[in-house]
Design a protein around this motif. Structure first.
Motif, PDB file in Angstrom:
ATOM      1  N   ILE A  37       8.214   5.642 -15.883  1.00  0.00           N
ATOM      2  CA  ILE A  37       9.447   6.144 -16.489  1.00  0.00           C
ATOM      3  C   ILE A  37       9.488   5.849 -17.984  1.00  0.00           C
ATOM      4  CG2 ILE A  37      11.969   5.962 -16.443  1.00  0.00           C
ATOM      5  CD1 ILE A  37      11.704   5.194 -13.463  1.00  0.00           C
ATOM      6  N   GLY A  38       9.947   6.805 -18.759  1.00  0.00           N
ATOM      7  CA  GLY A  38      10.148   6.604 -20.189  1.00  0.00           C
ATOM      8  C   GLY A  38       9.060   7.216 -21.043  1.00  0.00           C
ATOM      9  N   LYS A  39       9.336   7.300 -22.333  1.00  0.00           N
ATOM     10  CA  LYS A  39       8.462   8.006 -23.257  1.00  0.00           C
ATOM     11  C   LYS A  39       7.107   7.335 -23.430  1.00  0.00           C
ATOM     12  CE  LYS A  39      11.502   7.772 -26.498  1.00  0.00           C
ATOM     13  NZ  LYS A  39      12.234   7.873 -27.774  1.00  0.00           N
ATOM     14  N   VAL A  40       7.084   6.037 -23.560  1.00  0.00           N
ATOM     15  CA  VAL A  40       5.810   5.344 -23.782  1.00  0.00           C
ATOM     16  C   VAL A  40       4.912   5.465 -22.562  1.00  0.00           C
ATOM     17  CG1 VAL A  40       4.732   3.104 -24.189  1.00  0.00           C
ATOM     18  CG2 VAL A  40       6.737   3.760 -25.512  1.00  0.00           C
ATOM     19  N   GLN A  41       5.461   5.208 -21.389  1.00  0.00           N
ATOM     20  CA  GLN A  41       4.672   5.338 -20.166  1.00  0.00           C
ATOM     21  C   GLN A  41       4.113   6.757 -20.025  1.00  0.00           C
ATOM     22  OE1 GLN A  41       3.981   2.156 -19.170  1.00  0.00           O
ATOM     23  NE2 GLN A  41       4.494   2.637 -17.056  1.00  0.00           N
ATOM     24  N   ALA A  42       4.961   7.748 -20.265  1.00  0.00           N
ATOM     25  CA  ALA A  42       4.532   9.140 -20.145  1.00  0.00           C
ATOM     26  C   ALA A  42       3.393   9.444 -21.102  1.00  0.00           C
ATOM     27  CB  ALA A  42       5.720  10.072 -20.408  1.00  0.00           C
ATOM     28  N   ALA A  43       3.574   9.097 -22.363  1.00  0.00           N
ATOM     29  CA  ALA A  43       2.562   9.408 -23.377  1.00  0.00           C
ATOM     30  C   ALA A  43       1.277   8.625 -23.148  1.00  0.00           C
ATOM     31  CB  ALA A  43       3.116   9.109 -24.772  1.00  0.00           C
ATOM     32  N   MET A  44       1.402   7.364 -22.835  1.00  0.00           N
ATOM     33  CA  MET A  44       0.232   6.510 -22.649  1.00  0.00           C
ATOM     34  C   MET A  44      -0.652   6.994 -21.505  1.00  0.00           C
ATOM     35  SD  MET A  44       0.181   2.406 -21.814  1.00  0.00           S
ATOM     36  CE  MET A  44       1.169   2.616 -20.319  1.00  0.00           C
ATOM     37  N   ASN A  45      -0.041   7.308 -20.395  1.00  0.00           N
ATOM     38  CA  ASN A  45      -0.835   7.623 -19.210  1.00  0.00           C
ATOM     39  C   ASN A  45      -1.365   9.047 -19.221  1.00  0.00           C
ATOM     40  OD1 ASN A  45      -0.793   5.082 -17.779  1.00  0.00           O
ATOM     41  ND2 ASN A  45       1.401   5.400 -17.591  1.00  0.00           N
ATOM     42  N   LEU A  46      -0.631   9.990 -19.802  1.00  0.00           N
ATOM     43  CA  LEU A  46      -1.193  11.326 -19.945  1.00  0.00           C
ATOM     44  C   LEU A  46      -2.320  11.315 -20.970  1.00  0.00           C
ATOM     45  CD1 LEU A  46      -1.280  14.292 -19.267  1.00  0.00           C
ATOM     46  CD2 LEU A  46       0.546  14.688 -20.939  1.00  0.00           C
ATOM     47  N   THR A  47      -2.162  10.570 -22.048  1.00  0.00           N
ATOM     48  CA  THR A  47      -3.230  10.457 -23.048  1.00  0.00           C
ATOM     49  C   THR A  47      -4.497   9.869 -22.435  1.00  0.00           C
ATOM     50  OG1 THR A  47      -1.674  10.220 -24.880  1.00  0.00           O
ATOM     51  CG2 THR A  47      -3.893   9.369 -25.228  1.00  0.00           C
ATOM     52  N   SER A  48      -4.345   8.851 -21.589  1.00  0.00           N
ATOM     53  CA  SER A  48      -5.511   8.232 -20.953  1.00  0.00           C
ATOM     54  C   SER A  48      -6.303   9.240 -20.143  1.00  0.00           C
ATOM     55  CB  SER A  48      -5.060   7.074 -20.049  1.00  0.00           C
ATOM     56  OG  SER A  48      -4.459   6.050 -20.812  1.00  0.00           O
ATOM     57  N   GLU A  70      27.715  12.762 -27.345  1.00  0.00           N
ATOM     58  CA  GLU A  70      26.912  12.478 -28.535  1.00  0.00           C
ATOM     59  C   GLU A  70      25.662  13.356 -28.562  1.00  0.00           C
ATOM     60  OE1 GLU A  70      25.912  10.761 -32.148  1.00  0.00           O
ATOM     61  OE2 GLU A  70      27.788  10.624 -31.002  1.00  0.00           O
ATOM     62  N   ILE A  71      25.028  13.515 -27.432  1.00  0.00           N
ATOM     63  CA  ILE A  71      23.836  14.368 -27.368  1.00  0.00           C
ATOM     64  C   ILE A  71      24.205  15.824 -27.620  1.00  0.00           C
ATOM     65  CG2 ILE A  71      21.996  15.221 -25.867  1.00  0.00           C
ATOM     66  CD1 ILE A  71      22.075  12.504 -24.438  1.00  0.00           C
ATOM     67  N   ILE A  72      25.268  16.282 -26.962  1.00  0.00           N
ATOM     68  CA  ILE A  72      25.684  17.675 -27.108  1.00  0.00           C
ATOM     69  C   ILE A  72      26.087  17.982 -28.544  1.00  0.00           C
ATOM     70  CG2 ILE A  72      27.425  19.355 -26.384  1.00  0.00           C
ATOM     71  CD1 ILE A  72      27.397  17.910 -23.628  1.00  0.00           C
ATOM     72  N   LYS A  73      26.660  17.016 -29.230  1.00  0.00           N
ATOM     73  CA  LYS A  73      27.029  17.211 -30.640  1.00  0.00           C
ATOM     74  C   LYS A  73      25.798  17.543 -31.473  1.00  0.00           C
ATOM     75  CE  LYS A  73      27.688  13.669 -33.306  1.00  0.00           C
ATOM     76  NZ  LYS A  73      28.237  12.427 -33.895  1.00  0.00           N
ATOM     77  N   ASN A  74      24.693  16.867 -31.213  1.00  0.00           N
ATOM     78  CA  ASN A  74      23.462  17.100 -31.970  1.00  0.00           C
ATOM     79  C   ASN A  74      22.629  18.243 -31.415  1.00  0.00           C
ATOM     80  OD1 ASN A  74      23.929  14.923 -33.772  1.00  0.00           O
ATOM     81  ND2 ASN A  74      23.076  13.460 -32.298  1.00  0.00           N
ATOM     82  N   PHE A  75      22.780  18.505 -30.112  1.00  0.00           N
ATOM     83  CA  PHE A  75      21.970  19.539 -29.450  1.00  0.00           C
ATOM     84  C   PHE A  75      22.873  20.406 -28.576  1.00  0.00           C
ATOM     85  CE2 PHE A  75      19.362  15.796 -30.159  1.00  0.00           C
ATOM     86  CZ  PHE A  75      18.275  16.332 -30.839  1.00  0.00           C
ATOM     87  N   PRO A  76      23.700  21.237 -29.183  1.00  0.00           N
ATOM     88  CA  PRO A  76      24.644  22.039 -28.388  1.00  0.00           C
ATOM     89  C   PRO A  76      23.973  23.034 -27.461  1.00  0.00           C
ATOM     90  CG  PRO A  76      24.625  22.744 -30.692  1.00  0.00           C
ATOM     91  CD  PRO A  76      23.857  21.458 -30.630  1.00  0.00           C
ATOM     92  N   ASP A  77      22.704  23.349 -27.712  1.00  0.00           N
ATOM     93  CA  ASP A  77      21.986  24.297 -26.861  1.00  0.00           C
ATOM     94  C   ASP A  77      21.189  23.627 -25.759  1.00  0.00           C
ATOM     95  OD1 ASP A  77      20.375  23.197 -28.866  1.00  0.00           O
ATOM     96  OD2 ASP A  77      19.010  24.921 -28.922  1.00  0.00           O
ATOM     97  N   ALA A  78      21.245  22.302 -25.655  1.00  0.00           N
ATOM     98  CA  ALA A  78      20.470  21.595 -24.638  1.00  0.00           C
ATOM     99  C   ALA A  78      21.045  21.831 -23.244  1.00  0.00           C
ATOM    100  CB  ALA A  78      20.424  20.105 -24.932  1.00  0.00           C
ATOM    101  N   LEU A  79      20.167  22.076 -22.280  1.00  0.00           N
ATOM    102  CA  LEU A  79      20.586  22.296 -20.900  1.00  0.00           C
ATOM    103  C   LEU A  79      20.678  20.999 -20.108  1.00  0.00           C
ATOM    104  CD1 LEU A  79      18.460  25.443 -19.949  1.00  0.00           C
ATOM    105  CD2 LEU A  79      20.825  25.363 -20.773  1.00  0.00           C
ATOM    106  N   CYS A  80      19.750  20.077 -20.364  1.00  0.00           N
ATOM    107  CA  CYS A  80      19.716  18.839 -19.601  1.00  0.00           C
ATOM    108  C   CYS A  80      18.946  17.783 -20.375  1.00  0.00           C
ATOM    109  CB  CYS A  80      19.102  19.051 -18.218  1.00  0.00           C
ATOM    110  SG  CYS A  80      17.405  19.681 -18.225  1.00  0.00           S
ATOM    111  N   CYS A  81      19.017  16.557 -19.890  1.00  0.00           N
ATOM    112  CA  CYS A  81      18.325  15.440 -20.531  1.00  0.00           C
ATOM    113  C   CYS A  81      17.537  14.664 -19.492  1.00  0.00           C
ATOM    114  CB  CYS A  81      19.315  14.521 -21.248  1.00  0.00           C
ATOM    115  SG  CYS A  81      20.600  13.842 -20.182  1.00  0.00           S
ATOM    116  N   GLU A  82      16.446  14.067 -19.949  1.00  0.00           N
ATOM    117  CA  GLU A  82      15.590  13.258 -19.096  1.00  0.00           C
ATOM    118  C   GLU A  82      14.835  12.277 -19.971  1.00  0.00           C
ATOM    119  OE1 GLU A  82      13.156  14.579 -20.913  1.00  0.00           O
ATOM    120  OE2 GLU A  82      11.816  15.349 -19.380  1.00  0.00           O
ATOM    121  N   MET A  83      13.789  11.628 -19.435  1.00  0.00           N
ATOM    122  CA  MET A  83      13.212  10.483 -20.139  1.00  0.00           C
ATOM    123  C   MET A  83      11.723  10.589 -20.458  1.00  0.00           C
ATOM    124  SD  MET A  83      15.276   7.438 -18.104  1.00  0.00           S
ATOM    125  CE  MET A  83      14.642   6.132 -19.143  1.00  0.00           C
ATOM    126  N   GLU A  84      11.088  11.734 -20.169  1.00  0.00           N
ATOM    127  CA  GLU A  84       9.645  11.826 -20.407  1.00  0.00           C
ATOM    128  C   GLU A  84       9.167  13.130 -21.030  1.00  0.00           C
ATOM    129  OE1 GLU A  84      10.790   9.191 -17.219  1.00  0.00           O
ATOM    130  OE2 GLU A  84      10.786  11.384 -17.121  1.00  0.00           O
TER     131      GLU A  84
END
Length: 232
Positions: A50-61, A161-175
């Motif tokens: 879970i999370g950005k570092v785990q996602a990037a690290m393991n796909l890069t590997s 707060e997220i919608i204020k910066n990204f009014p066109d965003a449909l959903c949020c997640e972590m990876e």
């Protein structure tokens, strides 16, 4: 063709084992990838964490050691749009980081990491093929921006707060944006599919626990059918 399926959580990965027979297991970085053969293609299934570092690290590997032709990511997400409801499917067109705020560091926009694209656009023949598959099957889905951050969103204040910066965003997640960033640098096409497990509000904790397995199975079913029926 070599295809990687990457999922963050065990609850989301377990459903693929209902469709694929046991294959070879191999460590890439800190992640064990299972190796299957599907329709004459080599398939690597990995639980990245879970999370950005785990996602990037393991796909890069994986991408650093294997010549992967296509990456497919699935999993769950929290809705940011009233029209996107629990159990809906989202086919992202692009990713951005909702927790990257670098506008004061130069000519950057919200969601942009310095010296990286403002948004990671998913635009490839493989994605077009997957979209055509969903349309042919009559499967309903939303298309648009998905935003990524290292926090589980569980309050209306966080959503606002997220919608204020990204009014066109449909959903949020972590990876997703991390997967997309790695795929961009390795020049590997990415297909992403998210299923909505919660509304990202004060009920998100309860909703996520109840729905994550259900929507994980739904996303896995779509991906497996696509792989079994498609020619690359």
């Amino acid at each position: 063709m070599k295809i990687a399926i990457v999922v963050p959580m065990a609850e989301e990965a377990e459903f693929y084992h209902q469709y694929f027979s046991s294959g070879k297991k191999e460590m890439f970085g800190s992640t064990e990838f299972e190796h299957f053969s599907v329709q004459g293609n080599d398939l690597y299934l990995g639980l990245t964490g879970i999370g950005k570092v785990q996602a990037a690290m393991n796909l890069t590997s994986l991408l650093a050691k294997e010549k992967i032709d296509l990456v497919i990511m699935t999993g769950s997400a929290g809705s940011l749009n009233a029209k996107v409801r629990k159990e809906d499917l989202v086919l992202p067109t692009e990713f951005a980081y909702h927790d990257a705020h670098n506008t004061s560091a130069g000519n950057y926009v919200e969601g942009q990491i310095p010296q990286e694209p403002a948004r990671f656009v998913l635009d490839s023949p493989a994605r077009d093929q997957f979209k055509a598959f969903l349309d042919q099957k009559g499967i309903q889905y939303h298309q648009g921006l998905v935003v990524t951050g290292d926090s589980f969103i569980s309050s209306q204040a966080q959503k606002d707060e997220i919608i204020k910066n990204f009014p066109d965003a449909l959903c949020c997640e972590m990876e997703g944006a991390a997967f997309a960033q790695v795929a961009y640098h390795f020049n590997v096409p990415l297909i992403a599919l998210r299923a909505i497990s919660d509304n990202g509000d004060e009920n998100a904790d309860d909703d996520f626990a109840a729905f994550v397995k259900k929507v994980g199975a739904k996303a896995a079913d779509m991906i497996v059918n696509f792989l079994q029926e498609s020619e690359f």
